[in-house]
Design a protein around this motif. Sequence first.
Motif, PDB file in Angstrom:
ATOM      1  N   LYS A   1      68.344 -17.480 -54.781  1.00 32.75           N
ATOM      2  CA  LYS A   1      68.398 -18.940 -55.095  1.00 32.75           C
ATOM      3  C   LYS A   1      67.725 -19.584 -53.996  1.00 32.75           C
ATOM      4  O   LYS A   1      66.684 -20.609 -54.345  1.00 32.75           O
ATOM      5  N   VAL A   2      67.704 -18.846 -52.891  1.00 40.50           N
ATOM      6  CA  VAL A   2      66.715 -19.864 -51.888  1.00 40.50           C
ATOM      7  C   VAL A   2      65.413 -19.635 -52.070  1.00 40.50           C
ATOM      8  O   VAL A   2      64.451 -20.763 -51.890  1.00 40.50           O
ATOM      9  N   ARG A   3      64.984 -18.579 -52.693  1.00 41.44           N
ATOM     10  CA  ARG A   3      63.568 -18.407 -53.092  1.00 41.44           C
ATOM     11  C   ARG A   3      62.979 -19.074 -53.983  1.00 41.44           C
ATOM     12  O   ARG A   3      61.794 -19.698 -54.492  1.00 41.44           O
ATOM     13  N   GLN A   4      64.202 -19.382 -55.025  1.00 42.28           N
ATOM     14  CA  GLN A   4      63.699 -20.016 -56.301  1.00 42.28           C
ATOM     15  C   GLN A   4      63.391 -21.459 -56.009  1.00 42.28           C
ATOM     16  O   GLN A   4      62.570 -22.010 -56.701  1.00 42.28           O
ATOM     17  N   LYS A   5      64.314 -22.056 -55.282  1.00 39.50           N
ATOM     18  CA  LYS A   5      64.000 -23.648 -54.876  1.00 39.50           C
ATOM     19  C   LYS A   5      63.746 -23.831 -53.508  1.00 39.50           C
ATOM     20  O   LYS A   5      64.913 -24.038 -52.908  1.00 39.50           O
ATOM     21  N   PRO A   6      62.858 -23.422 -52.953  1.00 42.43           N
ATOM     22  CA  PRO A   6      62.619 -23.447 -51.472  1.00 42.43           C
ATOM     23  C   PRO A   6      62.383 -24.988 -51.143  1.00 42.43           C
ATOM     24  O   PRO A   6      61.358 -25.557 -50.905  1.00 42.43           O
ATOM     25  N   GLY A   7      63.664 -25.774 -51.145  1.00 41.25           N
ATOM     26  CA  GLY A   7      63.787 -27.024 -51.054  1.00 41.25           C
ATOM     27  C   GLY A   7      63.168 -28.123 -52.107  1.00 41.25           C
ATOM     28  O   GLY A   7      62.087 -28.149 -52.069  1.00 41.25           O
ATOM     29  N   LYS A   8      64.025 -28.306 -52.887  1.00 41.29           N
ATOM     30  CA  LYS A   8      63.680 -29.347 -53.932  1.00 41.29           C
ATOM     31  C   LYS A   8      63.567 -30.482 -53.317  1.00 41.29           C
ATOM     32  O   LYS A   8      62.842 -31.273 -53.706  1.00 41.29           O
ATOM     33  N   ARG A   9      64.003 -30.607 -52.207  1.00 41.10           N
ATOM     34  CA  ARG A   9      63.867 -31.835 -51.421  1.00 41.10           C
ATOM     35  C   ARG A   9      62.525 -32.125 -51.032  1.00 41.10           C
ATOM     36  O   ARG A   9      61.821 -33.183 -51.231  1.00 41.10           O
ATOM     37  N   GLU A  10      61.961 -31.103 -50.669  1.00 44.24           N
ATOM     38  CA  GLU A  10      60.647 -30.940 -50.148  1.00 44.24           C
ATOM     39  C   GLU A  10      59.712 -31.062 -51.291  1.00 44.24           C
ATOM     40  O   GLU A  10      58.469 -31.735 -51.115  1.00 44.24           O
ATOM     41  N   ARG A  11      60.158 -30.252 -52.488  1.00 41.77           N
ATOM     42  CA  ARG A  11      59.294 -30.405 -53.523  1.00 41.77           C
ATOM     43  C   ARG A  11      58.976 -31.821 -53.790  1.00 41.77           C
ATOM     44  O   ARG A  11      57.881 -32.266 -54.328  1.00 41.77           O
ATOM     45  N   LEU A  12      60.127 -32.591 -53.919  1.00 45.09           N
ATOM     46  CA  LEU A  12      59.975 -33.900 -54.365  1.00 45.09           C
ATOM     47  C   LEU A  12      59.098 -34.633 -53.371  1.00 45.09           C
ATOM     48  O   LEU A  12      58.283 -35.719 -53.743  1.00 45.09           O
ATOM     49  N   ALA A  13      59.447 -34.567 -52.034  1.00 37.84           N
ATOM     50  CA  ALA A  13      58.533 -35.206 -51.092  1.00 37.84           C
ATOM     51  C   ALA A  13      57.087 -35.198 -51.244  1.00 37.84           C
ATOM     52  O   ALA A  13      55.942 -36.080 -51.419  1.00 37.84           O
ATOM     53  N   THR A  14      56.616 -33.845 -51.486  1.00 39.07           N
ATOM     54  CA  THR A  14      55.273 -33.393 -51.659  1.00 39.07           C
ATOM     55  C   THR A  14      54.762 -34.168 -53.040  1.00 39.07           C
ATOM     56  O   THR A  14      53.776 -34.630 -52.932  1.00 39.07           O
ATOM     57  N   ALA A  15      55.488 -34.018 -54.121  1.00 36.09           N
ATOM     58  CA  ALA A  15      55.063 -34.347 -55.229  1.00 36.09           C
ATOM     59  C   ALA A  15      54.977 -36.060 -55.123  1.00 36.09           C
ATOM     60  O   ALA A  15      54.027 -36.636 -55.437  1.00 36.09           O
ATOM     61  N   ALA A  16      55.884 -36.642 -54.388  1.00 38.94           N
ATOM     62  CA  ALA A  16      55.717 -38.158 -54.200  1.00 38.94           C
ATOM     63  C   ALA A  16      54.482 -38.480 -53.616  1.00 38.94           C
ATOM     64  O   ALA A  16      54.006 -39.551 -53.854  1.00 38.94           O
ATOM     65  N   ALA A  17      54.163 -37.881 -52.372  1.00 41.85           N
ATOM     66  CA  ALA A  17      52.901 -38.060 -51.729  1.00 41.85           C
ATOM     67  C   ALA A  17      51.862 -38.160 -52.501  1.00 41.85           C
ATOM     68  O   ALA A  17      51.150 -38.900 -52.486  1.00 41.85           O
ATOM     69  N   ARG A  18      51.921 -37.141 -53.369  1.00 41.90           N
ATOM     70  CA  ARG A  18      50.550 -36.814 -54.291  1.00 41.90           C
ATOM     71  C   ARG A  18      50.565 -37.730 -55.103  1.00 41.90           C
ATOM     72  O   ARG A  18      49.570 -38.781 -55.283  1.00 41.90           O
ATOM     73  N   VAL A  19      51.602 -38.250 -55.977  1.00 45.90           N
ATOM     74  CA  VAL A  19      51.689 -39.261 -57.078  1.00 45.90           C
ATOM     75  C   VAL A  19      51.789 -40.453 -56.794  1.00 45.90           C
ATOM     76  O   VAL A  19      50.770 -41.185 -57.236  1.00 45.90           O
ATOM     77  N   LEU A  20      52.034 -40.802 -55.441  1.00 45.48           N
ATOM     78  CA  LEU A  20      52.085 -42.247 -55.021  1.00 45.48           C
ATOM     79  C   LEU A  20      50.713 -42.495 -54.666  1.00 45.48           C
ATOM     80  O   LEU A  20      50.259 -43.736 -54.675  1.00 45.48           O
ATOM     81  N   HIS A  21      50.112 -41.509 -54.193  1.00 45.72           N
ATOM     82  CA  HIS A  21      48.631 -41.767 -53.491  1.00 45.72           C
ATOM     83  C   HIS A  21      47.707 -41.880 -54.906  1.00 45.72           C
ATOM     84  O   HIS A  21      46.664 -42.982 -54.971  1.00 45.72           O
ATOM     85  N   GLU A  22      48.180 -41.225 -55.863  1.00 45.49           N
ATOM     86  CA  GLU A  22      47.139 -41.272 -56.852  1.00 45.49           C
ATOM     87  C   GLU A  22      47.417 -42.718 -57.946  1.00 45.49           C
ATOM     88  O   GLU A  22      46.381 -43.194 -58.513  1.00 45.49           O
ATOM     89  N   GLN A  23      48.715 -42.884 -57.992  1.00 44.04           N
ATOM     90  CA  GLN A  23      49.156 -44.120 -58.952  1.00 44.04           C
ATOM     91  C   GLN A  23      49.254 -45.326 -57.996  1.00 44.04           C
ATOM     92  O   GLN A  23      49.581 -46.526 -58.653  1.00 44.04           O
ATOM     93  N   GLY A  24      49.614 -45.231 -56.700  1.00 40.81           N
ATOM     94  CA  GLY A  24      50.335 -46.547 -56.043  1.00 40.81           C
ATOM     95  C   GLY A  24      51.815 -46.589 -56.306  1.00 40.81           C
ATOM     96  O   GLY A  24      52.250 -45.984 -57.085  1.00 40.81           O
ATOM     97  N   VAL A  25      52.325 -47.277 -55.315  1.00 42.96           N
ATOM     98  CA  VAL A  25      53.722 -46.932 -55.192  1.00 42.96           C
ATOM     99  C   VAL A  25      54.208 -47.887 -56.217  1.00 42.96           C
ATOM    100  O   VAL A  25      55.285 -47.405 -57.141  1.00 42.96           O
TER     101      VAL A  25
END
Lengths: 192, 192, 192, 192
Positions: free
Chosen positions: D6-30
């Motif tokens: 389980k740990v390996r499958q979702k190594p921090g959904k929270r972190e995944r969200l933050a990373t995705a947010a960082a990228r998408v917000l940069h690309e599209q604006g807030v």
Amino acid sequence: MTDSTKVRQKPGKRERLATAAARVLHEQGVEKTTLADIARAADVPVGNVYYYFKTKDQLVEAAIDAHGQNLQTIIAALDDLPTPQERLKALVGGWVDQRELAARYGCPTGTLAAELDKREDGLDRQIAKIMQVLLDWAEQQFQAMGRSDSRELAVALIAAYQGISLLTNTFRDPELMATEGCRLERWIDSLT
Amino acid sequence: MTDSTKVRQKPGKRERLATAAARVLHEQGVEKTTLADIARAADVPVGNVYYYFKTKDQLVEAAIDAHGQNLQTIIAALDDLPTPQERLKALVGGWVDQRELAARYGCPTGTLAAELDKREDGLDRQIAKIMQVLLDWAEQQFQAMGRSDSRELAVALIAAYQGISLLTNTFRDPELMATEGCRLERWIDSLT
Amino acid sequence: MTDSTKVRQKPGKRERLATAAARVLHEQGVEKTTLADIARAADVPVGNVYYYFKTKDQLVEAAIDAHGQNLQTIIAALDDLPTPQERLKALVGGWVDQRELAARYGCPTGTLAAELDKREDGLDRQIAKIMQVLLDWAEQQFQAMGRSDSRELAVALIAAYQGISLLTNTFRDPELMATEGCRLERWIDSLT
Amino acid sequence: MTDSTKVRQKPGKRERLATAAARVLHEQGVEKTTLADIARAADVPVGNVYYYFKTKDQLVEAAIDAHGQNLQTIIAALDDLPTPQERLKALVGGWVDQRELAARYGCPTGTLAAELDKREDGLDRQIAKIMQVLLDWAEQQFQAMGRSDSRELAVALIAAYQGISLLTNTFRDPELMATEGCRLERWIDSLT
DNA sequence: CATGAATGAGGATTCATTCAT
DNA sequence: TATGAATGAATCCTCATTCAT
């Protein structure tokens, strides 16, 4: 004489509006047509429309009237023909002649009727009257042919036209109207 | 057992919306019908509609599909009858049975077609498909009766129905449909 | 004389909207600004906005144009100065004068550019044109100073301004702009 | 060991969200980015996002943090270099390496700052902190070079970068960044 | 009569956020 | 924790109708 210029320039803005409305409403449908659309088509400023028509519905009514008068003209022309068979077949011939228009926009009266029937204005009664006129005229012809079932035949004829108009429009195929026109002419002949 | 009510309510919200749309759009017409109208009829909050349908047009499309499936059901039932004559007359009989509805709102497919033909969406092609299905089925019956002019007859039959639906609706008179129904049945018998 | 107030108020509703839009969009950003916000700022009823601008985007475009015209005015005034060095330093001086505004909302053109670059409208090209005008003008000045690397210098100058605007805004500190302004003036002098 | 799957499958959904947010917000604006956009990019069901972040703003904050950590990593790497000049030039080199990204979406921190400065959340202070970190680091380098105007130089350097990022993005031309990068490196060398 | 402009009541659509399971 | 579904407040935009000149 002095005013002739003005008179000739705007020979009835009111009429121009009604004519434009008749055309545009047929092409676009009542709901999708804007007052601005009609005003533009009649080359009349939007604000000015209200001097001639208090509401959009009144303009629609005027358009219906225009279609009614058009029908009267057609009927008057048909009445010059000698026999009821010829008159009826000429009516059908006229429909066929208009098949391109029907393929694009359907029958003016029919599509208007279909749309107005969804409303509880008097407008739906207005269009019914026009349909009635056509129906009555057809009935008279069948009666003149000595048919006792003249009403039923008249309804069948007009229904056939309205229906084929719809199909012609739906399939965008003018030939449907042409074929059905031939069939109806044969049918008329077969009734003696 | 106690929760069955609630449980059963959800399963088909999408379908409930489509059904409600089919009904309301038939009754009021596409343009005059609000998303709120449909939502209310389906007892669904307006905002929630968009969870199931991205746009109003998609909801209209679903309504068209619903009418299409309804037609399929009808045709399937008719196909159980032994002879093509009986099948065609049963079709006509079904129309007559629905005459009250036609008097109020016209033929669901026909009025929808008339309205959608004014648009350049794919929606008008969608409704044409349904009309096509009915046309094809009728053609098969006439063919099974040995008629070489099966296509023409099919068109004539459907046109007659669409036309009489319009007149029935315009004059708010279900009897028109009944009378024309009898005439069509006699006509079918006469074709043998 | 009494009615002059009212009479004078109308003449530029369109322009009033554009000006208000330019200001409000600068203050709040494009996405966060509502049409109602702009309408309120211009003291125009929301519905009326659409008489002048068909869409929100067109209003944004008008705001961009307003900024563009503003730039033209500034440039025209600078061109009255005798030497390119003086002209460039006057430009920088103007930036410094606006440092309070920059601290609050950033550079009007720059923030707009940053936001519009996220879109694929033509709007981003529109703002690019304005930036281009400024760039070209600066290039001419450096060229007039006899620099062969005029383009590079122009880019560096405008970039320095845009960057310091951003920092000034981010840290809400007008002094940053002032300090950098001095540095840039010294830099311009050093290029002879 | 059992939970390793389980740990390996979702190594921090929270972190995944933050990373995705960082990228998408940069690309599209807030403002133009919806929660659904971010959820999709992170491959997390929308409803689930709220388990990790109570509001959209918190997600934006996490994205800012992600950019902040990214900066820390970069700085840490730079600190391995022997001289302040080399460190500063390496920083500039990194910017140039990212020029394609800048041409498309601008500087992640800068565009975010520009957009968030329009708001009165604490979010704008958050992004200011990150900018501060970079500024402080640059100041240290200039100080290490023996410059007494280290603060002013640091501001000028970062401003130059932010400004050229904006221009690069506005004109969609990565070369602008490259040219300015060379200029900045020469400038750093000239300061000794 | 003529006309550009004004107004406000809807109507479609989006989206952050909440809820039930 | 996880997740599809629900909700309603905003927002853009349209248009019949009215008004001032």
